[in-house]
Design a protein around this motif. Structure first.
Motif, PDB file in Angstrom:
ATOM      1  N   UNK A   1      -3.926  26.475  64.575  1.00 33.47           N
ATOM      2  CA  UNK A   1      -3.573  26.039  65.912  1.00 33.47           C
ATOM      3  C   UNK A   1      -2.210  26.580  66.318  1.00 33.47           C
ATOM      4  N   UNK A   2      -1.750  26.209  67.520  1.00 33.10           N
ATOM      5  CA  UNK A   2      -0.435  26.690  67.978  1.00 33.10           C
ATOM      6  C   UNK A   2       0.676  26.281  67.019  1.00 33.10           C
ATOM      7  N   UNK A   3       1.601  27.188  66.806  1.00 32.24           N
ATOM      8  CA  UNK A   3       2.733  26.935  65.892  1.00 32.24           C
ATOM      9  C   UNK A   3       4.032  27.180  66.647  1.00 32.24           C
ATOM     10  N   UNK A   4       4.496  26.155  67.309  1.00 31.04           N
ATOM     11  CA  UNK A   4       5.726  26.245  68.091  1.00 31.04           C
ATOM     12  C   UNK A   4       6.897  25.660  67.310  1.00 31.04           C
ATOM     13  N   UNK A   5       8.087  25.798  67.865  1.00 31.18           N
ATOM     14  CA  UNK A   5       9.297  25.382  67.159  1.00 31.18           C
ATOM     15  C   UNK A   5       9.395  23.870  67.048  1.00 31.18           C
ATOM     16  N   UNK A   6       9.974  23.417  65.950  1.00 30.81           N
ATOM     17  CA  UNK A   6      10.196  21.982  65.751  1.00 30.81           C
ATOM     18  C   UNK A   6      11.220  21.433  66.731  1.00 30.81           C
ATOM     19  N   UNK A   7      12.223  22.235  67.064  1.00 31.15           N
ATOM     20  CA  UNK A   7      13.291  21.773  67.957  1.00 31.15           C
ATOM     21  C   UNK A   7      13.901  22.987  68.639  1.00 31.15           C
ATOM     22  N   UNK A   8      13.445  23.259  69.851  1.00 32.25           N
ATOM     23  CA  UNK A   8      13.897  24.425  70.605  1.00 32.25           C
ATOM     24  C   UNK A   8      14.417  23.921  71.941  1.00 32.25           C
ATOM     25  N   UNK A   9      15.686  23.489  71.991  1.00 26.77           N
ATOM     26  CA  UNK A   9      16.210  22.869  73.207  1.00 26.77           C
ATOM     27  C   UNK A   9      16.293  23.858  74.361  1.00 26.77           C
ATOM     28  N   UNK A  10      16.168  23.322  75.569  1.00 23.42           N
ATOM     29  CA  UNK A  10      16.213  24.172  76.760  1.00 23.42           C
ATOM     30  C   UNK A  10      17.579  24.808  76.954  1.00 23.42           C
ATOM     31  N   UNK A  11      18.630  24.142  76.494  1.00 18.24           N
ATOM     32  CA  UNK A  11      19.974  24.700  76.574  1.00 18.24           C
ATOM     33  C   UNK A  11      20.636  24.583  75.209  1.00 18.24           C
ATOM     34  N   UNK A  12      21.592  25.463  74.959  1.00 14.90           N
ATOM     35  CA  UNK A  12      22.263  25.482  73.664  1.00 14.90           C
ATOM     36  C   UNK A  12      23.067  24.205  73.452  1.00 14.90           C
ATOM     37  N   UNK A  13      23.027  23.633  72.252  1.00 13.30           N
ATOM     38  CA  UNK A  13      23.846  22.447  71.985  1.00 13.30           C
ATOM     39  C   UNK A  13      25.320  22.798  71.967  1.00 13.30           C
ATOM     40  N   UNK A  14      26.151  21.788  72.125  1.00 13.97           N
ATOM     41  CA  UNK A  14      27.595  21.995  72.100  1.00 13.97           C
ATOM     42  C   UNK A  14      28.024  22.582  70.753  1.00 13.97           C
ATOM     43  N   UNK A  15      28.942  23.521  70.806  1.00 16.80           N
ATOM     44  CA  UNK A  15      29.432  24.176  69.599  1.00 16.80           C
ATOM     45  C   UNK A  15      30.457  23.278  68.918  1.00 16.80           C
ATOM     46  N   UNK A  16      30.329  23.120  67.603  1.00 18.51           N
ATOM     47  CA  UNK A  16      31.289  22.316  66.840  1.00 18.51           C
ATOM     48  C   UNK A  16      32.122  23.243  65.957  1.00 18.51           C
ATOM     49  N   UNK A  17      33.287  22.789  65.529  1.00 22.92           N
ATOM     50  CA  UNK A  17      34.134  23.639  64.688  1.00 22.92           C
ATOM     51  C   UNK A  17      33.535  23.917  63.320  1.00 22.92           C
ATOM     52  N   UNK A  18      32.617  23.098  62.852  1.00 25.18           N
ATOM     53  CA  UNK A  18      31.965  23.324  61.564  1.00 25.18           C
ATOM     54  C   UNK A  18      30.658  22.571  61.517  1.00 25.18           C
ATOM     55  N   UNK A  19      29.627  23.129  60.874  1.00 23.54           N
ATOM     56  CA  UNK A  19      28.317  22.482  60.883  1.00 23.54           C
ATOM     57  C   UNK A  19      28.250  21.293  59.936  1.00 23.54           C
ATOM     58  N   UNK A  20      27.589  20.250  60.399  1.00 23.72           N
ATOM     59  CA  UNK A  20      27.279  19.124  59.523  1.00 23.72           C
ATOM     60  C   UNK A  20      25.879  19.350  58.987  1.00 23.72           C
ATOM     61  N   UNK A  21      25.705  19.129  57.691  1.00 21.67           N
ATOM     62  CA  UNK A  21      24.446  19.507  57.048  1.00 21.67           C
ATOM     63  C   UNK A  21      23.803  18.324  56.340  1.00 21.67           C
ATOM     64  N   UNK A  22      22.503  18.186  56.565  1.00 24.13           N
ATOM     65  CA  UNK A  22      21.698  17.262  55.771  1.00 24.13           C
ATOM     66  C   UNK A  22      21.392  17.979  54.460  1.00 24.13           C
ATOM     67  N   UNK A  23      22.055  17.571  53.405  1.00 26.81           N
ATOM     68  CA  UNK A  23      22.020  18.344  52.166  1.00 26.81           C
ATOM     69  C   UNK A  23      20.715  18.155  51.412  1.00 26.81           C
ATOM     70  N   UNK A  24      20.202  16.938  51.360  1.00 23.29           N
ATOM     71  CA  UNK A  24      19.077  16.680  50.470  1.00 23.29           C
ATOM     72  C   UNK A  24      18.231  15.532  51.006  1.00 23.29           C
ATOM     73  N   UNK A  25      16.922  15.658  50.859  1.00 24.02           N
ATOM     74  CA  UNK A  25      15.984  14.566  51.092  1.00 24.02           C
ATOM     75  C   UNK A  25      15.122  14.422  49.849  1.00 24.02           C
ATOM     76  N   UNK A  26      14.995  13.210  49.355  1.00 27.71           N
ATOM     77  CA  UNK A  26      14.157  12.981  48.186  1.00 27.71           C
ATOM     78  C   UNK A  26      12.732  12.586  48.554  1.00 27.71           C
ATOM     79  N   UNK A  27      12.536  12.148  49.806  1.00 26.10           N
ATOM     80  CA  UNK A  27      11.201  11.845  50.318  1.00 26.10           C
ATOM     81  C   UNK A  27      11.080  12.455  51.708  1.00 26.10           C
ATOM     82  N   UNK A  28      10.015  13.214  51.913  1.00 28.11           N
ATOM     83  CA  UNK A  28       9.791  13.852  53.206  1.00 28.11           C
ATOM     84  C   UNK A  28       8.463  13.359  53.771  1.00 28.11           C
ATOM     85  N   UNK A  29       8.486  12.481  54.784  1.00 28.23           N
ATOM     86  CA  UNK A  29       7.239  12.090  55.445  1.00 28.23           C
ATOM     87  C   UNK A  29       6.605  13.308  56.113  1.00 28.23           C
ATOM     88  N   UNK A  30       5.284  13.343  56.124  1.00 20.93           N
ATOM     89  CA  UNK A  30       4.609  14.550  56.612  1.00 20.93           C
ATOM     90  C   UNK A  30       3.224  14.178  57.129  1.00 20.93           C
TER      91      UNK A  30
END
Length: 367
Positions: free
Chosen positions: A198-227
């Protein structure tokens, strides 16, 4: 993610990989983005068995002299506004990582993106058993090393995305994806048999660019991933397990919730309450069965539980969170809802998905 003054200079080389039947689309992509100075790489054996890996091996060898990083775009990529500037900021922030600029809305990694968005993070880990590679950036030495790996470790019929993930695991390269995907997928007819997905579109493709931050915050690890398993139309969860071949063990989502003291009766009861207030309930009922609604709800509910477990209550008001959650239902239903109805059904189900996440987060507090 502005480039710090002491960051080494970035030299990006870019290729677009394509089958000759899509060469016109690939040339158009290059022409739309002259700032990338992209070169076209086509399948060296177009009459042979369909194989993205065959072309990918050439594409990843084609690093321009002096490049620090190499970008490979597939011919059906749609680039976000300000793509080049945003990409350079991203590379500057994570110069040693593999950067998947697109992940499709029904993937495991899409739900890592959703958790990261709900927590206000900029980056999420890749948690699939393949590497999202519609648009991918690698450090130049890692890119050049792929050919040796592929020659030694792959066989005819292997896929490029699995081979790339295995190569990066062997080199110890971290794999991340920006929460605000920089690329969407045009969804043309597949040349390698992927139309069944089926169609495979982006999970999160915002219409406008998000605000730029001085450094990225990262989700480092997930031990359970709902799917939501869109092959079987079931809510499942992937749990980290070092004894499993790929490091993950799949369990029914309701079992993962029950381990946390949340019964199926509680989850379904919450769904009944939510459906009572859902706008256009009758229309939704005509398009999506209650069985599927229950599985989508369970996935969203588990997503709320896991987000809370990861360290914070979800922020359902954040624009990127709303964008990411809005793709959960269409990503789940893309094989069972006609393509012409998919966007409308997704829009109608977005409030239900958000409600499921909120109720799951509340349940995850133990209250």
């Amino acid at each position: 993610m502005n480039t710090p003054a002491d960051t080494p200079e970035i030299h990006l080389s870019t290729v677009v990989m394509a089958h000759p039947r899509r060469a016109a689309a690939a040339r158009e992509l290059c022409a739309r983005h002259p700032e990338l100075d992209a070169r076209l790489i086509t399948d060296p054996d177009p009459e042979g068995p369909p194989s993205a890996l065959r072309t990918a091996r050439l594409a990843w060898q084609s690093v321009a002299p002096g490049a620090t990083h190499h970008l490979v775009l597939q011919d059906d990529a749609i680039l976000a506004p300000d793509f080049a500037a945003r990409l350079r900021d991203l590379i500057a922030a994570r110069p040693d990582a593999s950067l998947s600029l697109f992940t499709e809305w029904g993937s495991r990694t899409a739900n890592a993106v959703r958790v990261a968005a709900l927590r206000g993070h900029d980056l999420a880990p890749v948690v699939d058993d393949y590497l999202p590679s519609v648009a991918l950036v690698l450090p130049a030495p890692v890119a050049l090393g792929f050919e040796e790996f592929a020659a030694a470790k792959t066989a005819q019929g292997d896929t490029d995305d699995v081979a790339l993930l295995n190569h990066l695991a062997a080199t110890g390269t971290e794999t991340v994806v920006p929460v605000a995907n920089l690329v969407d997928h045009a969804n043309p007819a597949s040349l390698v048999g992927n139309d069944v997905m089926g169609p495979r579109s982006a999970a999160c493709f915002p219409a406008s660019a998000p605000a730029v931050r001085p450094g990225p915050r990262e989700l480092v690890r997930l031990d359970t991933v709902p799917y939501f398993c869109w092959w079987e139309q079931l809510a499942v969860a992937y749990v980290r397990d070092a004894t499993s071949p790929d490091g993950w063990r799949r369990v029914p989502a309701e079992d993962a919730l029950l381990e946390r003291g949340i019964t199926r009766e509680h989850v379904v009861g919450a769904l009944r309450e939510a459906l009572d207030g859902l706008p256009h309930r009758a229309f939704v009922h005509d398009r999506v069965s209650d069985v599927l609604l229950t599985e989508i709800w369970t996935t969203a509910y588990a997503l709320g539980v896991v987000t809370r477990e990861s360290g914070a209550a979800p922020d359902l008001t954040a624009p990127l969170a709303r964008t990411a959650l809005a793709t959960l239902a269409p990503g789940a239903l893309r094989r069972v809802v006609p393509a012409g109805w998919l966007a409308g059904v997704g829009e109608l189900l977005a409030p239900l998905v958000a409600d499921g996440v909120a109720r799951g987060a509340e349940a995850g507090t133990g209250s």
